[in-house]
Design a protein around this motif. Sequence first.
Motif, PDB file in Angstrom:
ATOM      1  N   ARG A 162      83.143  33.859  52.861  1.00 41.32           N
ATOM      2  CA  ARG A 162      83.638  32.561  52.360  1.00 41.32           C
ATOM      3  C   ARG A 162      82.505  31.552  52.488  1.00 41.32           C
ATOM      4  NH1 ARG A 162      87.394  28.561  54.513  1.00 41.32           N
ATOM      5  NH2 ARG A 162      88.690  27.707  52.838  1.00 41.32           N
ATOM      6  N   VAL A 163      82.112  30.998  51.351  1.00 37.66           N
ATOM      7  CA  VAL A 163      80.904  30.164  51.279  1.00 37.66           C
ATOM      8  C   VAL A 163      81.295  28.687  51.262  1.00 37.66           C
ATOM      9  CG1 VAL A 163      78.770  29.723  49.999  1.00 37.66           C
ATOM     10  CG2 VAL A 163      79.822  32.007  49.901  1.00 37.66           C
ATOM     11  N   PHE A 164      80.780  27.948  52.224  1.00 39.05           N
ATOM     12  CA  PHE A 164      81.001  26.493  52.283  1.00 39.05           C
ATOM     13  C   PHE A 164      79.931  25.811  51.432  1.00 39.05           C
ATOM     14  CE2 PHE A 164      80.451  22.551  55.149  1.00 39.05           C
ATOM     15  CZ  PHE A 164      81.391  21.825  54.419  1.00 39.05           C
ATOM     16  N   VAL A 165      80.368  24.967  50.497  1.00 40.05           N
ATOM     17  CA  VAL A 165      79.431  24.230  49.630  1.00 40.05           C
ATOM     18  C   VAL A 165      79.629  22.730  49.914  1.00 40.05           C
ATOM     19  CG1 VAL A 165      78.580  23.868  47.280  1.00 40.05           C
ATOM     20  CG2 VAL A 165      79.649  26.055  47.891  1.00 40.05           C
ATOM     21  N   PRO A 166      78.791  22.162  50.813  1.00 39.49           N
ATOM     22  CA  PRO A 166      78.950  20.745  51.148  1.00 39.49           C
ATOM     23  C   PRO A 166      78.423  19.864  50.026  1.00 39.49           C
ATOM     24  CG  PRO A 166      77.033  21.654  52.273  1.00 39.49           C
ATOM     25  CD  PRO A 166      77.672  22.801  51.530  1.00 39.49           C
ATOM     26  N   LEU A 167      79.010  18.659  49.886  1.00 40.07           N
ATOM     27  CA  LEU A 167      78.564  17.680  48.874  1.00 40.07           C
ATOM     28  C   LEU A 167      78.433  18.383  47.520  1.00 40.07           C
ATOM     29  CD1 LEU A 167      77.922  16.378  51.670  1.00 40.07           C
ATOM     30  CD2 LEU A 167      75.978  15.273  50.629  1.00 40.07           C
ATOM     31  N   CYS A 168      79.529  19.025  47.117  1.00 44.94           N
ATOM     32  CA  CYS A 168      79.456  20.030  46.048  1.00 44.94           C
ATOM     33  C   CYS A 168      79.453  19.470  44.633  1.00 44.94           C
ATOM     34  CB  CYS A 168      80.606  21.025  46.199  1.00 44.94           C
ATOM     35  SG  CYS A 168      82.247  20.270  46.063  1.00 44.94           S
ATOM     36  N   GLY A 169      79.789  18.167  44.454  1.00 47.53           N
ATOM     37  CA  GLY A 169      79.863  17.657  43.090  1.00 47.53           C
ATOM     38  C   GLY A 169      80.829  18.502  42.270  1.00 47.53           C
ATOM     39  N   LYS A 170      80.440  18.817  41.032  1.00 43.03           N
ATOM     40  CA  LYS A 170      81.256  19.734  40.215  1.00 43.03           C
ATOM     41  C   LYS A 170      80.420  20.971  39.905  1.00 43.03           C
ATOM     42  CE  LYS A 170      80.144  17.585  35.746  1.00 43.03           C
ATOM     43  NZ  LYS A 170      80.662  17.208  34.424  1.00 43.03           N
ATOM     44  N   SER A 171      79.636  21.367  40.913  1.00 46.49           N
ATOM     45  CA  SER A 171      78.644  22.414  40.710  1.00 46.49           C
ATOM     46  C   SER A 171      79.238  23.706  40.136  1.00 46.49           C
ATOM     47  CB  SER A 171      77.965  22.714  42.044  1.00 46.49           C
ATOM     48  OG  SER A 171      77.186  23.870  41.914  1.00 46.49           O
ATOM     49  N   ARG A 172      78.632  24.175  39.079  1.00 46.67           N
ATOM     50  CA  ARG A 172      79.061  25.437  38.466  1.00 46.67           C
ATOM     51  C   ARG A 172      78.729  26.629  39.375  1.00 46.67           C
ATOM     52  NH1 ARG A 172      80.627  25.229  33.418  1.00 46.67           N
ATOM     53  NH2 ARG A 172      80.085  27.383  33.008  1.00 46.67           N
ATOM     54  N   ASP A 173      77.872  26.386  40.358  1.00 44.50           N
ATOM     55  CA  ASP A 173      77.536  27.454  41.306  1.00 44.50           C
ATOM     56  C   ASP A 173      78.799  27.942  42.035  1.00 44.50           C
ATOM     57  OD1 ASP A 173      74.847  27.161  40.621  1.00 44.50           O
ATOM     58  OD2 ASP A 173      74.519  25.666  42.190  1.00 44.50           O
ATOM     59  N   MET A 174      79.743  27.022  42.247  1.00 44.80           N
ATOM     60  CA  MET A 174      80.987  27.422  42.936  1.00 44.80           C
ATOM     61  C   MET A 174      81.785  28.387  42.071  1.00 44.80           C
ATOM     62  SD  MET A 174      82.279  23.991  44.879  1.00 44.80           S
ATOM     63  CE  MET A 174      82.407  22.918  43.456  1.00 44.80           C
ATOM     64  N   LEU A 175      81.843  28.082  40.770  1.00 50.38           N
ATOM     65  CA  LEU A 175      82.567  28.963  39.853  1.00 50.38           C
ATOM     66  C   LEU A 175      81.895  30.337  39.811  1.00 50.38           C
ATOM     67  CD1 LEU A 175      84.837  29.181  37.743  1.00 50.38           C
ATOM     68  CD2 LEU A 175      83.198  28.387  36.019  1.00 50.38           C
ATOM     69  N   TRP A 176      80.561  30.321  39.769  1.00 47.92           N
ATOM     70  CA  TRP A 176      79.806  31.583  39.755  1.00 47.92           C
ATOM     71  C   TRP A 176      80.137  32.416  41.003  1.00 47.92           C
ATOM     72  CZ3 TRP A 176      76.369  34.063  42.926  1.00 47.92           C
ATOM     73  CH2 TRP A 176      75.642  35.124  42.371  1.00 47.92           C
TER      74      TRP A 176
END
Length: 222
Positions: free
Chosen positions: A44-58
């Motif tokens: 489970r990957v924590f993405v801080p200050l994530c904006g709407k980053s497409r990296d999360m979808l990836w």
Amino acid sequence: MDHDFWQQRWQNNEIGFHQETINPWLAYYYGEKGAPAEKRATLRVFVPLCGKSRDMLWLVQNGYRVVGNELCDLAVRDFFKESKLQHSVDYAGEHTHYQGDGIDILQGDFFTLDREQIGEVSDVFDRAALIALPPDMRRQYAGKMTELLTPGTRMLLVTMTYPQQEMDGPPFSVDEEEVHALYAENFGIDKLAARNTLQDEPRFQQRGLTALSETAYKLTRL
Ligand SMILES: C[S@@+](CC[C@H](N)C(=O)[O-])C[C@H]1O[C@@H](n2cnc3c(N)ncnc32)[C@H](O)[C@@H]1O
């Protein structure tokens, strides 16, 4: 860099940091060099200050689970709209909890998160989070990150380095010495790779930069 600064950036659509393509460091270290497919659902990957980053979808599409955190509600709503992920929203408490299949986003201030809220995390992806903050806030950010993560948690940290006097941040220049000053007490630090990126960044050339590099680090919480 107070909350209003970021709210204004999102409201005025001044989001030059947002990338339509997947971050190459992420694609390499979590794709090609990442965990085997059958193990990814356990991470489970924590993405801080994530904006709407497409990296999360990836990450979700590639079998990982994700927990993001973002101050601005507009960014989180845009993320779900653009990614077309089904989700529910729980407005209880200081942080609004957006929940989709394989992804949670906690909308609210990073500095008031606690471990219980983010839940179990095996990895962190920091792209344009640490470097979005001025020096005193970077120290607070590293302290908070240390508090949130349990021993063994890995972090892929991507920094930018450039002559700070040539351009005002954000993004700010963060060099290797600073990464060590911020994290060496509580994290193992491996420098993975660095590359010159000035030729890929016309917007920073226009702002006067004569040199620019990105460095990727693997940090492990001790
Ligand atoms: C430079 S952007 C990077 C976004 C994302 N990591 C990306 O790669 O596109 C920094 C983000 O941090 C968010 N932010 C700033 N201060 C914050 C805080 N205190 N808590 C949570 N998010 C914050 C801003 O709204 C902005 O979306």
